[in-house]
Design an enzyme around this catalytic site. Structure first.
Site, PDB file in Angstrom:
ATOM      1  N   ASP A  51       0.790  -1.233   0.000  1.00 27.55           N
ATOM      2  CA  ASP A  51       0.000   0.000   0.000  1.00 27.55           C
ATOM      3  C   ASP A  51       0.823   1.283   0.000  1.00 27.55           C
ATOM      4  OD1 ASP A  51       0.926  -0.626   2.508  1.00 27.55           O
ATOM      5  OD2 ASP A  51      -0.845   0.089   3.563  1.00 27.55           O
ATOM      6  N   GLU A  94      12.101  -4.366  12.045  1.00 28.93           N
ATOM      7  CA  GLU A  94      13.273  -3.959  11.258  1.00 28.93           C
ATOM      8  C   GLU A  94      14.551  -4.194  12.060  1.00 28.93           C
ATOM      9  OE1 GLU A  94      10.637  -2.140  12.030  1.00 28.93           O
ATOM     10  OE2 GLU A  94       9.597  -1.669  10.155  1.00 28.93           O
TER      11      GLU A  94
HETATM   12  C1  UGA Z   1       3.489  -0.560   9.192  1.00 31.40           C
HETATM   13  C2  UGA Z   1       4.844  -0.816   8.526  1.00 31.40           C
HETATM   14  O1  UGA Z   1       5.008   0.044   7.409  1.00 31.40           O
HETATM   15  C3  UGA Z   1       4.876  -2.270   8.029  1.00 31.40           C
HETATM   16  O2  UGA Z   1       6.036  -2.492   7.293  1.00 31.40           O
HETATM   17  C4  UGA Z   1       4.773  -3.156   9.241  1.00 31.40           C
HETATM   18  O3  UGA Z   1       4.724  -4.499   8.838  1.00 31.40           O
HETATM   19  C5  UGA Z   1       3.496  -2.847   9.988  1.00 31.40           C
HETATM   20  O4  UGA Z   1       3.375  -1.440  10.271  1.00 31.40           O
HETATM   21  C6  UGA Z   1       3.539  -3.579  11.332  1.00 31.40           C
HETATM   22  O5  UGA Z   1       3.954  -2.982  12.313  1.00 31.40           O
HETATM   23  O6  UGA Z   1       3.184  -4.756  11.378  1.00 31.40           O
HETATM   24  P1  UGA Z   1       1.004  -0.569   8.168  1.00 31.40           P
HETATM   25  O7  UGA Z   1       0.642   0.353   7.069  1.00 31.40           O
HETATM   26  O8  UGA Z   1       0.521  -0.229   9.524  1.00 31.40           O
HETATM   27  O9  UGA Z   1       2.561  -0.798   8.168  1.00 31.40           O
HETATM   28  O10 UGA Z   1       0.568  -2.077   7.843  1.00 31.40           O
HETATM   29  P2  UGA Z   1      -0.147  -2.689   6.567  1.00 31.40           P
HETATM   30  O11 UGA Z   1       0.172  -1.922   5.348  1.00 31.40           O
HETATM   31  O12 UGA Z   1      -1.558  -2.931   6.903  1.00 31.40           O
HETATM   32  O13 UGA Z   1       0.603  -4.115   6.470  1.00 31.40           O
HETATM   33  C7  UGA Z   1       1.939  -4.272   6.068  1.00 31.40           C
HETATM   34  C8  UGA Z   1       2.016  -5.358   4.983  1.00 31.40           C
HETATM   35  O14 UGA Z   1       1.514  -6.586   5.500  1.00 31.40           O
HETATM   36  C9  UGA Z   1       1.168  -5.022   3.745  1.00 31.40           C
HETATM   37  O15 UGA Z   1       1.872  -5.373   2.576  1.00 31.40           O
HETATM   38  C10 UGA Z   1      -0.079  -5.861   3.921  1.00 31.40           C
HETATM   39  O16 UGA Z   1      -0.666  -6.268   2.711  1.00 31.40           O
HETATM   40  C11 UGA Z   1       0.449  -7.066   4.695  1.00 31.40           C
HETATM   41  N1  UGA Z   1      -0.580  -7.671   5.589  1.00 31.40           N
HETATM   42  C12 UGA Z   1      -1.369  -6.899   6.365  1.00 31.40           C
HETATM   43  C13 UGA Z   1      -0.710  -9.053   5.611  1.00 31.40           C
HETATM   44  O17 UGA Z   1       0.000  -9.768   4.903  1.00 31.40           O
HETATM   45  N2  UGA Z   1      -1.665  -9.620   6.428  1.00 31.40           N
HETATM   46  C14 UGA Z   1      -2.493  -8.862   7.206  1.00 31.40           C
HETATM   47  O18 UGA Z   1      -3.357  -9.453   7.910  1.00 31.40           O
HETATM   48  C15 UGA Z   1      -2.336  -7.484   7.186  1.00 31.40           C
HETATM   49 MN    MN Z   2       0.726   0.054   5.032  1.00 31.70          MN
END
Ligand code: UGA
Ligand code: MN
Length: 338
Positions: free
Chosen positions: A197, A282
């Site tokens: 995203d 990280e």
């Molecule tokens: C922030 C950080 O930018 C992420 O790199 C980090 O993994 C995340 O917080 C965290 O702390 O876990 P954020 O925008 O809050 O990111 O998280 P998302 O964009 O919702 O998820 C990160 C990635 O994991 C996305 O590529 C999303 O598609 C994936 N994701 C999310 C999954 O594979 N499974 C899920 O249930 C939710």
């Molecule tokens: Mn995100």
């Protein structure tokens, strides 16, 4: 008629060759890059890199034979592959939700502009979904499609705030596993963790491709600030510009660093973990690579340029689907993929 003796001919050819080399070096070091297209700049960066390496190898008296890069300025469509250019291995976790195809479409259309790019997409799902399978097949990209399910206990519930549990952890690990299994120290490249995203500038990829160990740069709209960033003093990372948990060993976002593939392969067991505090993913990975602050290579104009943004897409509300059902007996056509 002037006779060209074989000896003279050889000398003459040598002179031409050196004159040309000299001209090329001069051109590459001095030509103004603002007027060039992105691809031309990329090729120039690459040539510069090769020349420095060649000079070093010459000092060591190691013979070098390099294939040349051919690039026609008339070319409109970017080449997918440039010989000898290091690969970018991007690891993207993704999961089923209404906005998924839109996010993947936006991201993949950025990625189509990047040569020597391999996209490792890992679905947070028990099996690969039809939507992502078809999507990748038609994307025109080089890709590997995997899946790794986050156990229910670690998964966000519908009502949970999105920071409550880590996301993408097992998926990124599956991506790393694939790299460790399928690439070896003859592969030349860099590993980058790209959430599905975020928003990425093409310029970023040209810079991170030449990472030697670990490179770092600022991330826009991250950590409750306009941007979070490494602080650079005399071309070296000296500290971090962050508000949230600055005590972390590497207080930065997943989108803010890349790792050289061969360097990573020296620590093939290094992985993310579901069991670490929030914000420590990280740091967990980078600590296993034994990198110190002064090992980090600042990119993006000494970390003064923002080339990636931590954007988030609003959750779509389907309140009118139910109203439609009440009024007409059916909602929108579920056979149409959104
Ligand atoms: C922030 C950080 O930018 C992420 O790199 C980090 O993994 C995340 O917080 C965290 O702390 O876990 P954020 O925008 O809050 O990111 O998280 P998302 O964009 O919702 O998820 C990160 C990635 O994991 C996305 O590529 C999303 O598609 C994936 N994701 C999310 C999954 O594979 N499974 C899920 O249930 C939710
Ligand atoms: Mn995100």
């Amino acid at each position: 008629m002037v006779m060209i003796t074989p000896r003279f001919k050889k000398k003459y050819l040598f002179l031409c060759f050196f004159a040309f080399q000299f001209f090329l070096m001069f051109y590459i070091s001095w030509c103004p890059t603002e007027d060039l297209s992105r691809m031309e700049k990329l090729v120039l960066i690459y040539q510069k890199q090769i020349m420095t390496q060649d000079l070093e190898l010459k000092k060591l008296k190691v013979p070098v034979t390099r294939p040349k890069i051919y690039y026609g300025t008339e070319q409109k469509i970017l080449p997918k592959y440039i010989k000898d250019l290091p690969y970018i291995y991007a690891i993207t976790p993704t999961y089923t939700r209404l906005e998924q195809k839109a996010e993947l479409t936006r991201l993949s259309q950025t990625l189509l502009h990047i040569p020597n790019f391999h996209w490792i997409v890992i679905e947070d799902a028990i099996t690969k979904t039809q939507l992502v399978t078809k999507f990748l097949r038609n994307s025109g990209l080089n890709y590997t499609h995997l899946n790794a399910l986050t156990p229910k206990h670690y998964k966000l519930e519908e009502k949970d705030p999105n920071w409550l549990k880590p996301r993408g952890v097992l998926q990124r690990n599956a991506g790393l596993e694939w790299i460790v299994t399928n690439r070896n120290n003859k592969s030349n490249g860099v590993i980058y963790f790209m959430d599905d995203d975020n928003t990425y500038s093409l310029k970023l990829f040209d810079e991170i491709r030449f990472t030697e160990k670990v490179s770092v740069w600022p991330v826009g709209l991250s950590g409750g600030l306009r941007f979070e960033s490494p602080i650079v003093t005399n071309n070296e990372v000296s500290n971090w510009f962050v508000y949230w948990k600055p005590e972390r060993p590497f207080p930065m976002d997943m989108a803010g660093f890349a790792i050289n593939l061969n360097f990573f392969l020296q620590y093939p067991e290094a992985r993310f973990s579901l069991r670490v505090q929030r914000g420590y993913q990280e740091s967990t990975l980078l600590s296993q690579l034994h990198v110190k602050l002064n090992d980090l290579e600042p990119k993006a104009n000494d970390c003064k340029e923002i080339l990636v943004w931590h954007t988030r897409t609003e959750k779509t509300k389907l309140k009118n689907e139910d109203k439609l059902k009440l009024k007409y007996g059916h909602g929108s056509d579920l056979t149409i993929e959104v």
